[in-house]
Every structure is written in C-alpha cells, then in structure tokens.
Scaffold this motif. Structure first.
Motif, PDB file in Angstrom:
ATOM      1  N   ASP A  62      -8.937  -2.194  -1.414  1.00 55.55           N
ATOM      2  CA  ASP A  62      -8.439  -0.957  -0.821  1.00 55.55           C
ATOM      3  C   ASP A  62      -7.477  -1.353   0.294  1.00 55.55           C
ATOM      4  O   ASP A  62      -7.064  -2.517   0.381  1.00 55.55           O
ATOM      5  CB  ASP A  62      -9.600  -0.087  -0.296  1.00 55.55           C
ATOM      6  CG  ASP A  62     -10.543  -0.846   0.625  1.00 55.55           C
ATOM      7  OD1 ASP A  62     -10.048  -1.610   1.500  1.00 55.55           O
ATOM      8  OD2 ASP A  62     -11.773  -0.708   0.479  1.00 55.55           O
ATOM      9  N   ARG A  63      -7.114  -0.428   1.160  1.00 59.31           N
ATOM     10  CA  ARG A  63      -6.130  -0.719   2.201  1.00 59.31           C
ATOM     11  C   ARG A  63      -6.646  -1.675   3.272  1.00 59.31           C
ATOM     12  O   ARG A  63      -5.864  -2.215   4.045  1.00 59.31           O
ATOM     13  CB  ARG A  63      -5.663   0.589   2.855  1.00 59.31           C
ATOM     14  CG  ARG A  63      -4.839   1.462   1.925  1.00 59.31           C
ATOM     15  CD  ARG A  63      -4.558   2.818   2.558  1.00 59.31           C
ATOM     16  NE  ARG A  63      -3.794   3.654   1.640  1.00 59.31           N
ATOM     17  CZ  ARG A  63      -2.471   3.810   1.693  1.00 59.31           C
ATOM     18  NH1 ARG A  63      -1.780   3.182   2.630  1.00 59.31           N
ATOM     19  NH2 ARG A  63      -1.852   4.589   0.830  1.00 59.31           N
ATOM     20  N   ARG A  64      -7.952  -1.882   3.341  1.00 58.79           N
ATOM     21  CA  ARG A  64      -8.515  -2.713   4.397  1.00 58.79           C
ATOM     22  C   ARG A  64      -9.121  -4.017   3.878  1.00 58.79           C
ATOM     23  O   ARG A  64      -8.993  -5.055   4.513  1.00 58.79           O
ATOM     24  CB  ARG A  64      -9.594  -1.922   5.166  1.00 58.79           C
ATOM     25  CG  ARG A  64      -9.041  -0.716   5.905  1.00 58.79           C
ATOM     26  CD  ARG A  64     -10.130  -0.029   6.712  1.00 58.79           C
ATOM     27  NE  ARG A  64     -10.706  -0.932   7.710  1.00 58.79           N
ATOM     28  CZ  ARG A  64     -10.171  -1.183   8.898  1.00 58.79           C
ATOM     29  NH1 ARG A  64      -9.013  -0.618   9.244  1.00 58.79           N
ATOM     30  NH2 ARG A  64     -10.756  -2.006   9.758  1.00 58.79           N
ATOM     31  N   ASP A 119      -9.546  -5.725   7.628  1.00 58.06           N
ATOM     32  CA  ASP A 119      -8.695  -4.889   8.470  1.00 58.06           C
ATOM     33  C   ASP A 119      -7.254  -4.858   7.971  1.00 58.06           C
ATOM     34  O   ASP A 119      -6.314  -4.814   8.754  1.00 58.06           O
ATOM     35  CB  ASP A 119      -8.754  -5.358   9.922  1.00 58.06           C
ATOM     36  CG  ASP A 119      -8.341  -6.819  10.091  1.00 58.06           C
ATOM     37  OD1 ASP A 119      -7.836  -7.414   9.113  1.00 58.06           O
ATOM     38  OD2 ASP A 119      -8.533  -7.363  11.193  1.00 58.06           O
ATOM     39  N   GLY A 120      -7.091  -4.914   6.657  1.00 54.03           N
ATOM     40  CA  GLY A 120      -5.752  -4.823   6.081  1.00 54.03           C
ATOM     41  C   GLY A 120      -4.929  -6.074   6.202  1.00 54.03           C
ATOM     42  O   GLY A 120      -3.695  -6.013   6.071  1.00 54.03           O
ATOM     43  N   PHE A 160       0.809  -1.213   0.000  1.00 49.77           N
ATOM     44  CA  PHE A 160       0.000   0.000   0.000  1.00 49.77           C
ATOM     45  C   PHE A 160       0.844   1.265   0.000  1.00 49.77           C
ATOM     46  O   PHE A 160       0.377   2.325  -0.417  1.00 49.77           O
ATOM     47  CB  PHE A 160      -0.928  -0.013   1.220  1.00 49.77           C
ATOM     48  CG  PHE A 160      -1.682  -1.305   1.368  1.00 49.77           C
ATOM     49  CD1 PHE A 160      -2.652  -1.665   0.452  1.00 49.77           C
ATOM     50  CD2 PHE A 160      -1.387  -2.185   2.396  1.00 49.77           C
ATOM     51  CE1 PHE A 160      -3.335  -2.868   0.567  1.00 49.77           C
ATOM     52  CE2 PHE A 160      -2.068  -3.386   2.524  1.00 49.77           C
ATOM     53  CZ  PHE A 160      -3.043  -3.727   1.604  1.00 49.77           C
ATOM     54  N   ASP A 161       2.070   1.175   0.466  1.00 50.03           N
ATOM     55  CA  ASP A 161       2.978   2.313   0.509  1.00 50.03           C
ATOM     56  C   ASP A 161       4.370   1.787   0.822  1.00 50.03           C
ATOM     57  O   ASP A 161       4.633   0.595   0.648  1.00 50.03           O
ATOM     58  CB  ASP A 161       2.517   3.363   1.542  1.00 50.03           C
ATOM     59  CG  ASP A 161       2.200   2.749   2.899  1.00 50.03           C
ATOM     60  OD1 ASP A 161       2.962   1.854   3.347  1.00 50.03           O
ATOM     61  OD2 ASP A 161       1.192   3.136   3.521  1.00 50.03           O
ATOM     62  N   ALA A 221       2.663  -3.821   3.730  1.00 52.98           N
ATOM     63  CA  ALA A 221       2.572  -4.839   2.687  1.00 52.98           C
ATOM     64  C   ALA A 221       2.043  -6.133   3.289  1.00 52.98           C
ATOM     65  O   ALA A 221       2.185  -6.388   4.489  1.00 52.98           O
ATOM     66  CB  ALA A 221       3.922  -5.079   2.027  1.00 52.98           C
ATOM     67  N   VAL A 222       1.426  -6.955   2.434  1.00 53.81           N
ATOM     68  CA  VAL A 222       0.915  -8.274   2.794  1.00 53.81           C
ATOM     69  C   VAL A 222       1.452  -9.267   1.780  1.00 53.81           C
ATOM     70  O   VAL A 222       1.357  -9.041   0.564  1.00 53.81           O
ATOM     71  CB  VAL A 222      -0.630  -8.300   2.795  1.00 53.81           C
ATOM     72  CG1 VAL A 222      -1.139  -9.696   3.144  1.00 53.81           C
ATOM     73  CG2 VAL A 222      -1.185  -7.266   3.773  1.00 53.81           C
ATOM     74  N   VAL A 223       2.040 -10.386   2.240  1.00 53.04           N
ATOM     75  CA  VAL A 223       2.671 -11.342   1.343  1.00 53.04           C
ATOM     76  C   VAL A 223       2.081 -12.723   1.576  1.00 53.04           C
ATOM     77  O   VAL A 223       1.758 -13.092   2.706  1.00 53.04           O
ATOM     78  CB  VAL A 223       4.206 -11.353   1.532  1.00 53.04           C
ATOM     79  CG1 VAL A 223       4.593 -11.800   2.924  1.00 53.04           C
ATOM     80  CG2 VAL A 223       4.888 -12.213   0.485  1.00 53.04           C
ATOM     81  N   LEU A 224       1.919 -13.483   0.486  1.00 52.98           N
ATOM     82  CA  LEU A 224       1.341 -14.816   0.521  1.00 52.98           C
ATOM     83  C   LEU A 224       2.385 -15.870   0.188  1.00 52.98           C
ATOM     84  O   LEU A 224       3.061 -15.778  -0.841  1.00 52.98           O
ATOM     85  CB  LEU A 224       0.187 -14.923  -0.474  1.00 52.98           C
ATOM     86  CG  LEU A 224      -0.393 -16.326  -0.695  1.00 52.98           C
ATOM     87  CD1 LEU A 224      -1.212 -16.767   0.522  1.00 52.98           C
ATOM     88  CD2 LEU A 224      -1.259 -16.369  -1.952  1.00 52.98           C
ATOM     89  N   ALA A 225       2.496 -16.878   1.050  1.00 52.23           N
ATOM     90  CA  ALA A 225       3.279 -18.080   0.757  1.00 52.23           C
ATOM     91  C   ALA A 225       2.324 -19.172   0.311  1.00 52.23           C
ATOM     92  O   ALA A 225       1.234 -19.317   0.861  1.00 52.23           O
ATOM     93  CB  ALA A 225       4.054 -18.538   1.998  1.00 52.23           C
TER      94      ALA A 225
END
Length: 355
Positions: free
Chosen positions: A143-145, A165-166, A95-96, A100-104
């Motif tokens: 979006d961010r959430r 919730d992001g 998001f900036d 960040a969110v990462v998937l394994a």
C-alpha cells in the motif's frame, strides 16, 4: 543479480476493456493490439516502470534517469534525482502523480533508495546500502506506506528491507524465517518484477542462477518464507525466473528463461493456482526469454509478457502464449483504470493500443 545490471526497460500500454476477451482463442493479431511508442527524448534503458493511470506513469532506468508523464505519454518530463547519473535505476513504485520511490541497484553503496513527494521536483535519499556483500534488485509496496526491498543472498539468505512509512525509513528484517539460498542463486534486476506483492500481506520473490529456479512466498510481509521449485530451467547464472505477476493471493504467472541472445529459452513460462506453492509449465510458452509480465486489468485470464525479442499475449491465464509484437521491451505494467504501459532499451516507452 550482479550479472544482469544491463537488463531492463519500460513499456507503456493503453488497453480498452474490450481489447482482450477473457477466454478468447483468437490470435493476438486478430485482436488488433499493438504497441504505440511515445516520444521520450531519452536513450536510457528503462527497466523500471510504474503505471498509475491512463494519464500518469513513471519510468526509471540507466544513467540515473527518471521520467514522468501526466498526459498519457504525449510528453515525458525528465525528473531524475540530481547527481544520480552514475546510478542504475531498475525499479520504481509510484502512488500518484507526485509520490514515487525508486531503487538503484549494484554492489555496496550503489544500491540506494530515493523518494519524492512533489512529482520529482526534489528527491530524498532514504536508504544507502553500506554492506559490500549486499546487492539490491527489486522493491514492492503493499500500500502507500508498507513496502519491501530485496537483496541477493548475504550469509546464505536473501536480505529483505522493510518500510512502514512510504519509504522514508528502511530496516533490515530478521532472517530466521528465510530459507537458505542455493549455491549461485540470486534475483534478476531485469524488470522490477523479481519481488511482487498482492493484497496487504502476500509477497513473492523470484530466483535463478542456482540448480533450480525457485519462487519464495511470504504471507506476513516478509517475516517468514516458503520456497517452491518452478519449472523454468535454471542451473546457470543466466537462467531462471525473471519476473512474477499475481492477480490475487492464489493466481500467478512466472516468466524467464536464458537472457543470453544466443541461447534458447524453452519452458520460459509457468503458472500457479495455489499462491506459488506449486508451479505448472505453460503448455505453449513464449518462444524466447521474457523479462516482464503482467495481468491485464479486469480480466481473470488475460496477461502480457515482454522481452528483448517480442511481446506475447495469453488469454487462458498463462497456459498458452501468442506473439503479437517483435519489438524489444523489458517490463510491463497495467492499472485498475484499464490502461497498460511497457518500456525498454533506447528510451522505448509505449502504450498498448487497439488497431
């Protein structure tokens, strides 16, 4: 998809507003575009890519590797989660510069989600799959959430995770509104683009491996879905739609083919102008399998597709494609400030530049 764990990469590209004129019929070489590789210092294969701006991008890949740049690719910092070396990261949403969110991906507990709020200095594991039948492939955020993650079919239907919730808390959505999967059907964890969204509620899911390749669409953040057949060949575990890109709720591009290097991939691209309800074969598709695709920013008809054997450009909304680079990439992403990035094997991350 279980057969595609080794698939993916990340490419970094910077694009000026005039690089591709919408509707131009000149070949890509004449437009003077090409990839400018950036020094990553890594040999990981980056199939996950999140372009934030012309200065900031995140890449996620094999051996639990996450890289981040905040200077346009001049330097990359290894911000990998501690103890993740055995994991295969295949998708990342950022998001900036800090969040960040990462998937394994993988069977059972190999499928996990991590999130950071401090640029990768610390990570929190927010989801670990405990169902040995599930295998998560891709994530996307509206979006961010609000975001979703998808798994290959469990009990005959794709499994969808949801967060509001992001990415802190994830819950499995009910499957009553999900069409049944075909025998052998699954998603491809090849570029982080088997699950994509546009706007606050629309999301699409790409499939392969079954009798026909399909694109599933939801207009209510994953609660109910409809399925449409795509023109990209399937009928084999290695064939189908590998990546989707929608520039709005109606206009989409699908790419894929057969990822095996010794197999041809005819009809490797298709387009939709009705939100994925129907798909039309590209008149002149890429000449080989493509694993990633994106619309170019602020162009209604320009797009780029990438794959292990090269990169292609379209200036007519995906109907025809021309190869402009022979290098190997897995995925591609662009930002609203007119910059684009792409990534792939052997630590390759590049920017799209104008010669």
């Amino acid at each position: 998809m279980r057969l595609t764990r080794s698939l993916r990469r990340t490419v970094l590209i910077g694009l000026s507003a005039a690089t591709l004129a919408a509707g131009s019929t000149a070949p890509a070489q004449a437009d003077g575009i090409g990839w400018q590789l950036t020094p990553t210092g890594s040999d990981a294969r980056f199939r996950g890519l999140a372009a934030v701006s012309h200065t900031t991008a995140w890449a996620a890949g094999s051996k639990g590797t996450v890289l981040r740049t905040v200077d346009g690719g001049r330097s990359w910092r290894n911000v990998s989660p501690p103890g993740a070396a055995e994991l295969q990261f295949r998708d990342i949403e950022a998001f900036d510069t800090r969040r960040a969110v990462v998937l394994a991906i993988g069977e059972g507990e190999a499928s996990r989600v991590f999130r950071t709020e401090d640029g990768g200095a610390t990570w929190t594991e927010s989801f670990r799959n405990t169902d040995p039948r599930a295998f998560y492939d891709c994530i996307t955020f509206f979006d961010r959430r609000h975001g979703l993650a998808m798994s290959d079919p469990v009990d005959g239907k794709y499994r969808i995770l949801s967060t509001s919730d992001g990415g802190q808390i994830w819950k499995v959505l009910p499957t009553e509104g999900m069409p049944s999967a075909q025998t052998g059907e699954a998603g491809f964890a090849a570029s982080g683009q088997c699950l994509v969204s546009s706007g606050p509620r629309h999301v699409w899911l790409a499939t392969g491996g079954g009798a026909t390749a399909r694109v599933l669409h939801s207009s209510d953040r994953g609660l109910t879905w409809t399925a449409a057949e795509a023109t990209i060949p399937a009928g084999d575990p290695a064939r189908g739609v590998f990546a989707l890109a929608f520039r709005d709720s109606r206009h989409g591009i699908a790419v894929g083919g057969d990822y095996r290097p010794d197999q041809e991939s005819p009809r490797a691209a298709a387009t939709s102008r009705d939100g994925g309800r129907t798909w039309t074969q590209s008149r002149r598709p890429p000449t080989a399998y493509r694993s990633g695709v994106t619309w170019l920013p602020h162009h209604r008809s320009a797009a780029i597709a990438v794959g292990p054997t090269g990169s292609d450009v379209s200036t007519d909304a995906g109907r025809t494609w021309r190869t402009f680079d022979k290098g190997s990439f897995d995925t591609v992403d662009c930002t609203s400030d007119r910059s684009c990035w792409a990534s792939g094997e052997k630590g390759r991350i590049a920017r799209l530049s104008r010669h």
